[in-house]
Design an enzyme around this catalytic site. Structure first.
Site, PDB file in Angstrom:
ATOM      1  N   LYS A   1       0.850  -1.171   0.000  1.00 47.54           N
ATOM      2  CA  LYS A   1       0.000   0.000   0.000  1.00 47.54           C
ATOM      3  C   LYS A   1       0.896   1.234   0.000  1.00 47.54           C
ATOM      4  O   LYS A   1       1.745   1.403   0.890  1.00 47.54           O
ATOM      5  CB  LYS A   1      -0.877  -0.010   1.244  1.00 47.54           C
TER       6      LYS A   1
ATOM      7  N   LYS B   1      -2.164  -1.499  -3.992  1.00 47.74           N
ATOM      8  CA  LYS B   1      -3.038  -0.333  -3.864  1.00 47.74           C
ATOM      9  C   LYS B   1      -2.204   0.933  -3.846  1.00 47.74           C
ATOM     10  O   LYS B   1      -1.250   0.988  -3.070  1.00 47.74           O
ATOM     11  CB  LYS B   1      -3.819  -0.480  -2.559  1.00 47.74           C
TER      12      LYS B   1
HETATM   13  C1  PBG Z   1      -7.068   3.256   5.133  1.00 50.53           C
HETATM   14  C2  PBG Z   1      -7.722   3.039   3.821  1.00 50.53           C
HETATM   15  C3  PBG Z   1      -7.490   3.818   2.681  1.00 50.53           C
HETATM   16  C4  PBG Z   1      -8.335   3.355   1.682  1.00 50.53           C
HETATM   17  C5  PBG Z   1      -9.025   2.252   2.203  1.00 50.53           C
HETATM   18  N1  PBG Z   1      -8.631   2.074   3.543  1.00 50.53           N
HETATM   19  C6  PBG Z   1      -6.525   4.885   2.415  1.00 50.53           C
HETATM   20  C7  PBG Z   1      -6.336   5.981   3.344  1.00 50.53           C
HETATM   21  O1  PBG Z   1      -7.231   6.746   3.644  1.00 50.53           O
HETATM   22  O2  PBG Z   1      -5.213   6.135   3.781  1.00 50.53           O
HETATM   23  C8  PBG Z   1      -8.415   3.974   0.338  1.00 50.53           C
HETATM   24  C9  PBG Z   1      -9.474   3.522  -0.568  1.00 50.53           C
HETATM   25  C10 PBG Z   1      -9.725   4.424  -1.712  1.00 50.53           C
HETATM   26  O3  PBG Z   1      -9.090   5.486  -1.876  1.00 50.53           O
HETATM   27  O4  PBG Z   1     -10.594   4.062  -2.510  1.00 50.53           O
HETATM   28  N2  PBG Z   1      -6.790   2.175   5.873  1.00 50.53           N
END
Ligand code: PBG
Length: 337
Positions: free
Chosen positions: A206, A260
């Site tokens: 991530k 991601k």
């Molecule tokens: C955090 C989380 C994020 C997303 C899902 N869970 C990122 C964040 O805010 O740091 C992002 C999903 C998206 O942008 O569609 N645990």
């Protein structure tokens, strides 16, 4: 020399790539990758209350839904053949605190949603995130102490949350907070509580990305977040580090791996698939969705074709599936083919 040999034949040695592209039927025969409904995981946003379907400004076409409405939407997704949903809660501000303690409440919003979905739509998979960001007053994914996101305490908390989510019926735990040692700790905690069949889809790589902006509006963390997530998410500049991080998750027992964001990281998808052979998923995140929707709304691109092209690109890059806010829209189009 045969005098029928023209310039191009001399150059190509009679190899002509266009022969296989000459008609729709040859193109169908040689098509290497296909997108099907089996490839799609639908992320959805849950709010407290009932009868609520609330548009998200920065994500045209995506709504926050109360549990009852979410159940209806998930039924439709299941009817379309979508194999799984991933739920994200937008909880009351009053329930958010420094430690994200509501994540450990057996009847919190995410667990309510899991119970209701599994009861009404037993055949769809429910994937839940254990990161603390929906539950903390500072919007970080972990416990914040003296300006630091503390690793080991966060791991203990999310391992407990994972068991609670599994008790509520979650099929796959997907930890997105990038703490060290979390996959092993979650596996141990799940096994110790009899959840051997609950899988782990690791948000293995991530990245500290700007593409998450609209999601933070969706779950109400945008205004809360102080600073950034660079001490736990991976630097977008680093591919080899991402693979090393994923290797630890594989050793610790991840069943599936995720990359991601998606489209800007297709090289990572490919490297992960090659390196581990485990199922690999890409998360086409909120900002990626929004870019396509915004450009299409202005008439600057053909939104439907760009959507399908991006989803197919993930397959070509070695992904087994894609988490995408387009899942339902794409599934409807695929059903007509
Ligand atoms: C955090 C989380 C994020 C997303 C899902 N869970 C990122 C964040 O805010 O740091 C992002 C999903 C998206 O942008 O569609 N645990």
């Amino acid at each position: 020399m045969n005098d029928r040999t023209n310039l191009v034949d001399r150059i190509t040695g009679h190899r002509r790539m266009r022969r296989n592209r000459k008609a729709e039927w040859t193109r169908r025969l040689v098509q290497e990758n296909r997108l099907t409904v089996d490839d799609l995981i639908w992320p959805i946003f849950i709010v407290p209350g009932s009868g609520i379907v609330q548009p998200i400004d920065a994500m045209p076409g995506v709504n926050r839904m109360s549990v009852d409405k979410a159940v209806d939407a998930v039924k439709q997704a299941a009817d379309l053949g979508i194999p799984a949903v991933a739920t994200f809660p937008n909880i009351d501000m009053a329930l958010r605190d420094e430690a994200g303690s509501n994540s450990l409440a057996p009847d919190n919003l995410i667990n309510q949603a899991t119970r209701a979905i599994k009861k009404a739509v037993p055949n769809i998979g429910v994937i839940t995130d254990v990161a603390l960001d929906p539950f903390t007053s500072h919007g970080h994914d972990g416990i914040l102490r003296d300006g630091e996101i503390v690793n080991d305490e966060t791991v203990e908390a999310i391992a407990r949350a994972a068991v609670i989510q599994a008790n509520a019926g979650s099929d796959i735990i997907a930890p997105s907070e990038m703490m060290d040692g979390r996959i092993g700790a979650i596996r141990e905690a799940l096994d110790a509580s009899g959840h051997q069949n609950v899988g782990i889809m690791s948000y293995a790589t991530k990245f500290a990305s700007a593409f998450y902006g609209p999601y933070r509006e969706a779950i109400g963390t945008g205004g809360l977040l102080k600073g950034d997530k660079k001490t736990y998410y991976i630097d977008p500049a680093n591919g080899t580090e991402a693979i090393r991080d994923a290797a630890l998750d594989v050793e610790e027992g991840a069943d599936m791996l995720m990359v991601k964001p998606g489209l800007a990281y297709l090289d990572i998808c490919w490297r992960m698939k090659e390196a581990f052979g485990l199922p690999v998923f890409a998360y086409q995140v909120s900002g990626e969705y929004t870019q396509i929707k915004a450009a299409a709304a202005n008439g600057w691109i053909d939104g439907e074709r760009v959507m399908l092209e991006t989803l197919l690109a993930f397959k070509r890059a070695g992904c087994d599936g894609i988490l995408s806010y387009f899942a339902v829209e794409a599934a409807k189009i695929l059903a007509k083919r």
